[in-house]
Design a protein around this motif. Structure first.
Motif, PDB file in Angstrom:
ATOM      1  N   PRO A 143     -14.230 -27.308  -4.680  1.00  0.00           N
ATOM      2  CA  PRO A 143     -13.110 -28.241  -4.547  1.00  0.00           C
ATOM      3  C   PRO A 143     -11.859 -27.519  -4.038  1.00  0.00           C
ATOM      4  CG  PRO A 143     -13.698 -27.932  -6.855  1.00  0.00           C
ATOM      5  CD  PRO A 143     -14.668 -27.147  -6.041  1.00  0.00           C
ATOM      6  N   HIS A 144     -11.053 -28.247  -3.278  1.00  0.00           N
ATOM      7  CA  HIS A 144      -9.807 -27.709  -2.758  1.00  0.00           C
ATOM      8  C   HIS A 144      -8.677 -28.585  -3.296  1.00  0.00           C
ATOM      9  CE1 HIS A 144      -7.216 -26.449   0.941  1.00  0.00           C
ATOM     10  NE2 HIS A 144      -6.701 -26.079  -0.204  1.00  0.00           N
ATOM     11  N   VAL A 145      -7.762 -27.971  -4.051  1.00  0.00           N
ATOM     12  CA  VAL A 145      -6.667 -28.701  -4.678  1.00  0.00           C
ATOM     13  C   VAL A 145      -5.361 -28.279  -4.012  1.00  0.00           C
ATOM     14  CG1 VAL A 145      -5.441 -29.134  -6.848  1.00  0.00           C
ATOM     15  CG2 VAL A 145      -7.922 -28.772  -6.857  1.00  0.00           C
ATOM     16  N   VAL A 146      -4.558 -29.271  -3.631  1.00  0.00           N
ATOM     17  CA  VAL A 146      -3.248 -29.026  -3.029  1.00  0.00           C
ATOM     18  C   VAL A 146      -2.188 -29.425  -4.046  1.00  0.00           C
ATOM     19  CG1 VAL A 146      -1.678 -29.646  -1.160  1.00  0.00           C
ATOM     20  CG2 VAL A 146      -4.130 -29.437  -0.716  1.00  0.00           C
ATOM     21  N   LEU A 147      -1.263 -28.503  -4.313  1.00  0.00           N
ATOM     22  CA  LEU A 147      -0.197 -28.747  -5.283  1.00  0.00           C
ATOM     23  C   LEU A 147       1.162 -28.648  -4.597  1.00  0.00           C
ATOM     24  CD1 LEU A 147      -1.563 -26.451  -8.139  1.00  0.00           C
ATOM     25  CD2 LEU A 147      -1.734 -28.933  -8.000  1.00  0.00           C
TER      26      LEU A 147
ATOM     27  N   ILE B  26      -7.092 -23.222  -3.969  1.00  0.00           N
ATOM     28  CA  ILE B  26      -5.775 -23.779  -4.252  1.00  0.00           C
ATOM     29  C   ILE B  26      -4.845 -23.537  -3.068  1.00  0.00           C
ATOM     30  CG2 ILE B  26      -3.745 -23.710  -5.772  1.00  0.00           C
ATOM     31  CD1 ILE B  26      -6.197 -24.677  -7.241  1.00  0.00           C
ATOM     32  N   THR B  27      -4.136 -24.588  -2.665  1.00  0.00           N
ATOM     33  CA  THR B  27      -3.043 -24.469  -1.710  1.00  0.00           C
ATOM     34  C   THR B  27      -1.795 -24.980  -2.412  1.00  0.00           C
ATOM     35  OG1 THR B  27      -4.477 -24.802   0.197  1.00  0.00           O
ATOM     36  CG2 THR B  27      -2.122 -25.187   0.533  1.00  0.00           C
TER      37      THR B  27
ATOM     38  N   HIS C 294       4.899 -15.825  -6.703  1.00  0.00           N
ATOM     39  CA  HIS C 294       4.244 -14.550  -6.420  1.00  0.00           C
ATOM     40  C   HIS C 294       3.968 -13.750  -7.697  1.00  0.00           C
ATOM     41  CE1 HIS C 294       3.656 -14.608  -2.183  1.00  0.00           C
ATOM     42  NE2 HIS C 294       4.913 -14.963  -1.965  1.00  0.00           N
ATOM     43  N   GLN C 295       4.787 -13.893  -8.706  1.00  0.00           N
ATOM     44  CA  GLN C 295       4.515 -13.229  -9.987  1.00  0.00           C
ATOM     45  C   GLN C 295       3.261 -13.814 -10.622  1.00  0.00           C
ATOM     46  OE1 GLN C 295       8.014 -13.573 -12.404  1.00  0.00           O
ATOM     47  NE2 GLN C 295       9.319 -12.655 -10.856  1.00  0.00           N
ATOM     48  N   PHE C 296       3.070 -15.103 -10.469  1.00  0.00           N
ATOM     49  CA  PHE C 296       1.934 -15.796 -11.065  1.00  0.00           C
ATOM     50  C   PHE C 296       0.628 -15.469 -10.376  1.00  0.00           C
ATOM     51  CE2 PHE C 296       3.389 -18.555 -14.305  1.00  0.00           C
ATOM     52  CZ  PHE C 296       2.311 -19.299 -14.741  1.00  0.00           C
ATOM     53  N   PHE C 297       0.658 -15.292  -9.054  1.00  0.00           N
ATOM     54  CA  PHE C 297      -0.566 -15.185  -8.279  1.00  0.00           C
ATOM     55  C   PHE C 297      -0.657 -13.920  -7.446  1.00  0.00           C
ATOM     56  CE2 PHE C 297       0.075 -19.752  -8.869  1.00  0.00           C
ATOM     57  CZ  PHE C 297      -1.087 -20.027  -9.569  1.00  0.00           C
ATOM     58  N   SER C 298      -0.058 -12.843  -7.886  1.00  0.00           N
ATOM     59  CA  SER C 298      -0.071 -11.618  -7.089  1.00  0.00           C
ATOM     60  C   SER C 298      -1.485 -11.067  -6.897  1.00  0.00           C
ATOM     61  CB  SER C 298       0.823 -10.562  -7.731  1.00  0.00           C
ATOM     62  OG  SER C 298       0.367 -10.271  -9.036  1.00  0.00           O
ATOM     63  N   ASP C 299      -2.406 -11.369  -7.792  1.00  0.00           N
ATOM     64  CA  ASP C 299      -3.755 -10.807  -7.702  1.00  0.00           C
ATOM     65  C   ASP C 299      -4.836 -11.858  -7.448  1.00  0.00           C
ATOM     66  OD1 ASP C 299      -3.464 -12.003 -10.157  1.00  0.00           O
ATOM     67  OD2 ASP C 299      -4.604 -10.501 -11.232  1.00  0.00           O
TER      68      ASP C 299
ATOM     69  N   ILE D 226       1.993 -22.131   1.034  1.00  0.00           N
ATOM     70  CA  ILE D 226       2.683 -22.647   2.209  1.00  0.00           C
ATOM     71  C   ILE D 226       4.166 -22.698   1.866  1.00  0.00           C
ATOM     72  CG2 ILE D 226       2.906 -24.537   3.858  1.00  0.00           C
ATOM     73  CD1 ILE D 226       0.117 -23.275   3.883  1.00  0.00           C
ATOM     74  N   ASP D 227       4.935 -21.882   2.563  1.00  0.00           N
ATOM     75  CA  ASP D 227       6.372 -21.766   2.319  1.00  0.00           C
ATOM     76  C   ASP D 227       7.113 -22.735   3.235  1.00  0.00           C
ATOM     77  OD1 ASP D 227       8.877 -20.885   1.603  1.00  0.00           O
ATOM     78  OD2 ASP D 227       8.736 -18.981   2.657  1.00  0.00           O
TER      79      ASP D 227
END
Length: 105
Positions: free
Chosen positions: A11-15, A41-42, A55-60, A66-67
């Motif tokens: 599954p691909h979830v966009v938030l 996840i996007t 970035h702190q949450f998902f650094s690894d 998408i900025d």
């Protein structure tokens, strides 16, 4: 006749959370759980959010971020404000929410 598919795409979830810590942080926790369970996840966010919380949450982890630039020159909203916690008054929330509608890739 029976149709059986061997297609098992993950599954691909966009938030795209509202630009408020009270909305963003819980969605980031959900994103971690979804990643842990195999989802792609996007996450749509702004530069300020991207540089701080996200970035702190998902650094690894493998997450697509998408900025989107937050619109400038918004009436009553000072430049650089990209989250409701940075507003000088809660009376500015409606102007802030209207500015979010203008966010474009």
């Amino acid at each position: 006749m029976s149709f059986v598919s061997s297609y098992n795409a993950k599954p691909h979830v966009v938030l795209f959370p509202f630009m408020s810590k009270g909305h963003t942080i819980p969605l980031l926790h959900i994103a971690r759980l979804l990643l842990h369970n195999g989802a792609a996840i996007t996450l749509f966010t702004t530069t300020a959010k991207c540089q701080s919380i996200v970035h702190q949450f998902f650094s690894d982890n493998n997450i697509t971020i998408i900025d989107l630039p937050f619109p400038g020159n918004i009436s009553r909203i000072p430049p650089g404000i990209e989250s409701t916690d940075k507003l000088s008054s809660m009376s500015l929330v409606l102007s802030f929410a209207k500015a979010m509608k203008l966010m474009q890739p």
